[in-house]
Design a protein around this motif. Structure first.
Motif, PDB file in Angstrom:
ATOM      1  N   PRO A  41     -14.088  23.708  34.066  1.00 15.07           N
ATOM      2  CA  PRO A  41     -13.992  22.600  33.112  1.00 15.07           C
ATOM      3  C   PRO A  41     -13.681  23.112  31.709  1.00 15.07           C
ATOM      4  CG  PRO A  41     -16.098  22.570  34.299  1.00 15.07           C
ATOM      5  CD  PRO A  41     -15.459  23.882  34.575  1.00 15.07           C
ATOM      6  N   ASP A  42     -12.976  22.323  30.930  1.00 14.56           N
ATOM      7  CA  ASP A  42     -12.756  22.707  29.525  1.00 14.56           C
ATOM      8  C   ASP A  42     -13.655  21.875  28.604  1.00 14.56           C
ATOM      9  OD1 ASP A  42     -11.484  20.232  29.514  1.00 14.56           O
ATOM     10  OD2 ASP A  42      -9.741  20.937  28.380  1.00 14.56           O
ATOM     11  N   ALA A  99     -25.881  35.314  42.500  1.00 20.52           N
ATOM     12  CA  ALA A  99     -25.047  35.394  41.294  1.00 20.52           C
ATOM     13  C   ALA A  99     -23.719  34.688  41.575  1.00 20.52           C
ATOM     14  CB  ALA A  99     -24.832  36.849  40.902  1.00 20.52           C
ATOM     15  N   GLY A 100     -23.798  33.381  41.720  1.00 15.61           N
ATOM     16  CA  GLY A 100     -22.615  32.574  42.032  1.00 15.61           C
ATOM     17  C   GLY A 100     -22.339  32.580  43.528  1.00 15.61           C
ATOM     18  N   GLU A 204     -19.755  25.344  50.462  1.00 19.18           N
ATOM     19  CA  GLU A 204     -19.839  23.930  50.067  1.00 19.18           C
ATOM     20  C   GLU A 204     -20.000  23.806  48.557  1.00 19.18           C
ATOM     21  OE1 GLU A 204     -22.743  21.944  52.598  1.00 19.18           O
ATOM     22  OE2 GLU A 204     -21.980  22.937  54.396  1.00 19.18           O
ATOM     23  N   VAL A 205     -19.299  24.653  47.810  1.00 16.14           N
ATOM     24  CA  VAL A 205     -19.514  24.647  46.355  1.00 16.14           C
ATOM     25  C   VAL A 205     -19.110  23.319  45.698  1.00 16.14           C
ATOM     26  CG1 VAL A 205     -19.308  27.164  46.141  1.00 16.14           C
ATOM     27  CG2 VAL A 205     -17.307  25.738  45.701  1.00 16.14           C
ATOM     28  N   TYR A 239     -22.734  21.785  37.477  1.00 17.63           N
ATOM     29  CA  TYR A 239     -23.232  21.519  36.126  1.00 17.63           C
ATOM     30  C   TYR A 239     -22.282  21.997  35.027  1.00 17.63           C
ATOM     31  CZ  TYR A 239     -27.576  20.295  38.522  1.00 17.63           C
ATOM     32  OH  TYR A 239     -28.514  19.712  39.337  1.00 17.63           O
ATOM     33  N   HIS A 240     -21.025  22.220  35.382  1.00 22.77           N
ATOM     34  CA  HIS A 240     -20.004  22.588  34.382  1.00 22.77           C
ATOM     35  C   HIS A 240     -20.335  23.915  33.685  1.00 22.77           C
ATOM     36  CE1 HIS A 240     -19.158  18.463  35.207  1.00 22.77           C
ATOM     37  NE2 HIS A 240     -20.065  17.980  34.400  1.00 22.77           N
ATOM     38  N   ILE A 241     -20.847  24.874  34.454  1.00 22.15           N
ATOM     39  CA  ILE A 241     -21.232  26.168  33.871  1.00 22.15           C
ATOM     40  C   ILE A 241     -20.716  27.303  34.760  1.00 22.15           C
ATOM     41  CG2 ILE A 241     -23.244  25.485  32.470  1.00 22.15           C
ATOM     42  CD1 ILE A 241     -25.000  26.038  35.007  1.00 22.15           C
ATOM     43  N   THR A 242     -19.401  27.339  34.971  1.00 20.37           N
ATOM     44  CA  THR A 242     -18.860  28.344  35.900  1.00 20.37           C
ATOM     45  C   THR A 242     -19.140  29.768  35.409  1.00 20.37           C
ATOM     46  OG1 THR A 242     -16.673  28.340  34.864  1.00 20.37           O
ATOM     47  CG2 THR A 242     -17.001  26.809  36.697  1.00 20.37           C
ATOM     48  N   GLY A 243     -19.260  29.933  34.100  1.00 18.27           N
ATOM     49  CA  GLY A 243     -19.490  31.266  33.554  1.00 18.27           C
ATOM     50  C   GLY A 243     -20.912  31.777  33.706  1.00 18.27           C
TER      51      GLY A 243
END
Ligand code: PMP
Ligand code: GLN
Length: 391
Positions: A41-42, A99-100, A204-205, A239-243
């Motif tokens: 997401p941006d 971790a992801g 199922e990400v 939750y829009h926190i890919t990092g």
């Protein structure tokens, strides 16, 4: 740069390049293209999530969390999975924070696949599966999701199963195609593996990003498949926190024990304050339950914009990716087309041939619509300019 002319490296992976997501995001930055390539997401997540991380840091939760994840987060995950899919996993022995999803997938493959084992994957295949299989000496065996609806062909899968098949990897909602596994698919899969020792790894990400009233069918909610599956999810998508790189796996204790044998020496544990913050944030279920409607609006907005261009849109039932055929507007192979798009049109996309072992090219590219409206509009403006519709 350090030089060492004496050292011959003998690369383990001489043919392996850099992941397309890095390549395209770098190219987008280099030429100022609107980046609809790599999936992230941006827009920002909610500040309450950031405040919670800070609060836990200040409260001193800064040393190693337990190996499997903080109990608060494991409990929240188990509660969510039970509420959505009807299976209650054991907090102590059947859930692990990772971790992801990428690490979860690598760890699961390393835990179960021996040299010489076969792993069935479906093409187009998300790019981290096969390198992980090959790193541990396994062999990827390719089933096909066929253009344009990308549904599994279970007759083909049946033919690919051999005594060496150790694992089948499924992914629904599917990246890059946006297709979903149906109840009938799960039944077919269950019938195929019945009586075997095949483990299922279910990615199922995008579990919360399904459209048009469809329900996500988790393998953890299937009585029979849940007993032989490691199910992977990722908070990055939800939750829009890919990092942040935090995800989790659930699965039966017998499989989880094996998973943790690798996890403990590979990662050991995951950033603690973030785990605690996510555990709190998960208490409000509307945050993940609202995601489908949130992204459906973006999908519809973006599809309306693309409909004005000569791209042909493929169905998108889930994920935040939209596939489009450009066969009607260019004869370039898709990698060349994607590079040209970034450089000349100013919109970066992912060429779908990268998800095929043999480079199969259906002249399809992937757009990510997890973007602000203004970003999608800016991309559409550039596309309109580059591909004007005949009046
Ligand atoms: N699986 C799929 C299908 C994905 O699209 C992604 C990318 N986001 C991942 C796994 C990896 O997720 P993470 O960023 O949590 O490692
Ligand atoms: N999953 C994301 C995508 O499909 C990318 C993740 C990554 O860059 N490794 O675009």
């Amino acid at each position: 740069m350090i030089e060492n002319q004496q050292l011959a490296v003998h690369s383990k992976f001489p043919a392996m390049g850099t992941t397309i997501f890095t390549v395209m995001s770098r190219l987008a930055a280099e030429c100022g293209a609107v980046n609809l390539s790599q999936g992230f997401p941006d827009f920002q997540a909610e500040p309450v999530l950031f405040d919670a991380v800070h609060r836990h840091m200040c409260a001193g939760r800064n040393q190693y969390p337990p190996m499997a994840g903080v109990p608060e987060l494991r409990q929240a995950i188990v509660d969510k999975v039970a509420a959505l899919y009807g299976t209650r996993f054991d907090v102590e022995s059947e859930v692990t924070v990772t971790a992801g999803a990428t690490q979860a997938i690598f760890t699961a493959i390393a835990a179960f696949v021996r040299p010489g084992d076969e792993v069935i994957v479906f093409e187009p295949v998300y790019d981290c599966y096969v390198p992980a299989i090959e790193t541990v000496g396994g062999t990827a065996v390719y089933a096909q999701l066929k253009f344009p609806d990308y549904a599994p062909d279970w007759t083909q899968v049946a033919q690919l199963i051999t005594p060496r098949t150790r694992m089948i990897i499924v992914n629904s909602p599917h990246n890059p195609t946006g297709s979903l596994l149906t109840a009938a698919d799960l039944e077919q899969l269950a019938a195929l593996v019945r009586g075997t020792d095949i483990v299922i790894l279910s990615d199922e990400v995008y579990e919360h990003i399904v459209f048009d009233g469809a329900a996500h069918l988790s393998l953890s909610g299937h009585a029979e498949l849940a007993g032989r599956s490691i199910v992977v999810s990722s908070f990055g998508k939800t939750y829009h926190i890919t990092g942040w790189k935090i995800g989790y796996v659930v699965g039966p204790a017998v499989l989880m024990a094996e998973f943790r044998k690798v996890h403990q020496f590979n990662v050991f544990t995951v950033h603690g304050p973030s785990q605690l913050a996510i555990a709190e944030y998960m208490q409000d279920a509307s945050r993940h339950l609202g995601l489908a409607a949130f992204y459906q609006e973006k999908r519809d907005f973006f599809r309306r914009l693309l409909e004005k261009t000569p791209f042909t849109l493929l169905p998108c039932r889930g994920t935040y990716f939209q596939l489009a055929s450009y066969a009607g507007l260019s004869a370039l192979p898709d990698r060349a087309f994607a590079e040209w798009m970034a450089r000349e049109v100013g919109v970066a996309v992912i060429p779908v041939s990268v998800f095929y072992a043999d480079g199969r090219d259906d002249r399809v590219v992937r757009f990510c619509f997890a973007k602000k409206e203004e970003t999608l509009l800016a991309a559409a403006e550039r596309l309109d300019k580059a591909f004007p519709r005949p009046a």
